[in-house]
Design an enzyme around this catalytic site. Sequence first.
Site, PDB file in Angstrom:
ATOM      1  N   GLY A   1       4.726 -21.149  39.220  1.00  0.00           N
ATOM      2  CA  GLY A   1       5.318 -22.084  40.175  1.00  0.00           C
ATOM      3  C   GLY A   1       5.185 -23.521  39.730  1.00  0.00           C
ATOM      4  O   GLY A   1       4.496 -23.841  38.762  1.00  0.00           O
TER       5      GLY A   1
ATOM      6  N   LYS B   1       3.183 -15.005  49.244  1.00  0.00           N
ATOM      7  CA  LYS B   1       3.584 -15.426  47.904  1.00  0.00           C
ATOM      8  C   LYS B   1       4.754 -14.561  47.462  1.00  0.00           C
ATOM      9  O   LYS B   1       5.050 -13.562  48.086  1.00  0.00           O
ATOM     10  CB  LYS B   1       2.420 -15.253  46.920  1.00  0.00           C
ATOM     11  CG  LYS B   1       1.313 -16.292  47.128  1.00  0.00           C
ATOM     12  CD  LYS B   1       0.094 -16.061  46.252  1.00  0.00           C
ATOM     13  CE  LYS B   1       0.346 -16.029  44.778  1.00  0.00           C
ATOM     14  NZ  LYS B   1       1.113 -17.193  44.269  1.00  0.00           N
TER      15      LYS B   1
ATOM     16  N   GLU C   1       0.498 -11.662  40.147  1.00  0.00           N
ATOM     17  CA  GLU C   1      -0.356 -12.694  40.744  1.00  0.00           C
ATOM     18  C   GLU C   1      -1.464 -12.052  41.569  1.00  0.00           C
ATOM     19  O   GLU C   1      -2.621 -12.475  41.518  1.00  0.00           O
ATOM     20  CB  GLU C   1       0.480 -13.631  41.627  1.00  0.00           C
ATOM     21  CG  GLU C   1       1.405 -14.530  40.820  1.00  0.00           C
ATOM     22  CD  GLU C   1       2.419 -15.293  41.666  1.00  0.00           C
ATOM     23  OE1 GLU C   1       2.982 -16.255  41.158  1.00  0.00           O
ATOM     24  OE2 GLU C   1       2.645 -14.916  42.841  1.00  0.00           O
TER      25      GLU C   1
ATOM     26  N   LYS D   1       3.609 -26.234  53.211  1.00  0.00           N
ATOM     27  CA  LYS D   1       3.394 -24.785  53.112  1.00  0.00           C
ATOM     28  C   LYS D   1       2.396 -24.285  54.158  1.00  0.00           C
ATOM     29  O   LYS D   1       2.163 -23.083  54.269  1.00  0.00           O
ATOM     30  CB  LYS D   1       2.867 -24.433  51.705  1.00  0.00           C
ATOM     31  CG  LYS D   1       3.746 -24.928  50.561  1.00  0.00           C
ATOM     32  CD  LYS D   1       4.998 -24.086  50.391  1.00  0.00           C
ATOM     33  CE  LYS D   1       6.000 -24.672  49.409  1.00  0.00           C
ATOM     34  NZ  LYS D   1       5.567 -24.654  48.024  1.00  0.00           N
TER      35      LYS D   1
END
Length: 233
Positions: free
Chosen positions: A31, A100, A109, A127
């Site tokens: 990201g 996520k 991840e 977020k």
Amino acid sequence: MSDPIVMMKQEVGKAAAARVKSDSIVGLGTGSTTAYAIQYIGERLQSGELKNIVGVTTSFQAEVLARKYNIPLSTLDVVDRIDIAIDGADEVDPQKNLIKGGGAAHTQEKIVDSLAEQFIVVVDGGKLVDKLGSTFLLPVEVIPKAVVPVMRKLEQLGGKPELRMGVKKAGPVVTDQGNLVIDVKFDSIDDPATLEKTINNIPGVLENGLFVGVTDVVLVGEIIDNKPVVREI
């Protein structure tokens, strides 16, 4: 004039990279904010401030960046531990549970972040949510043959599933594992821990984007009076 949002992401990335110690194995997430953390870890290695770092990546994107910044890499079948992992998130609730998978890398991840002794999440203030699923769809990675039956099951759980389609690519998004992603809208995720297990028990599902009880530290970047500020949760 630098873009304050870019500066904020850089500051959060820097704050996370500053927590990496020499002689450690580091999980490198995916990201835009995590990309800055990878850059700063590389810069600390170059300057000699950090020594003997080995990275374990969560995606092709992280691998490309780590190589660009000369971070030595290893894999999960070689390392015996992960000391610290740094990764972003699409949503963070007050209990530090996450959604996520906006980058479709949530399976790798979750493997890396769950193994880490300390898992640091880097996000911007936008977020943070009171309840997971309020702004972001829940990604579910599915083997291609199982898409239709899995979507039916997700509907039975109260979700509205949609196959994620590629941008600048004809057809669906394909993950690093060669699977597809179903994005699911739930009106309210009241019990993330149960939902995570229930979805993962659907045959054909590889992994979903709920990360429950994995996060140790959240570093939040915010812009206050046009200046980037990082705070810890």
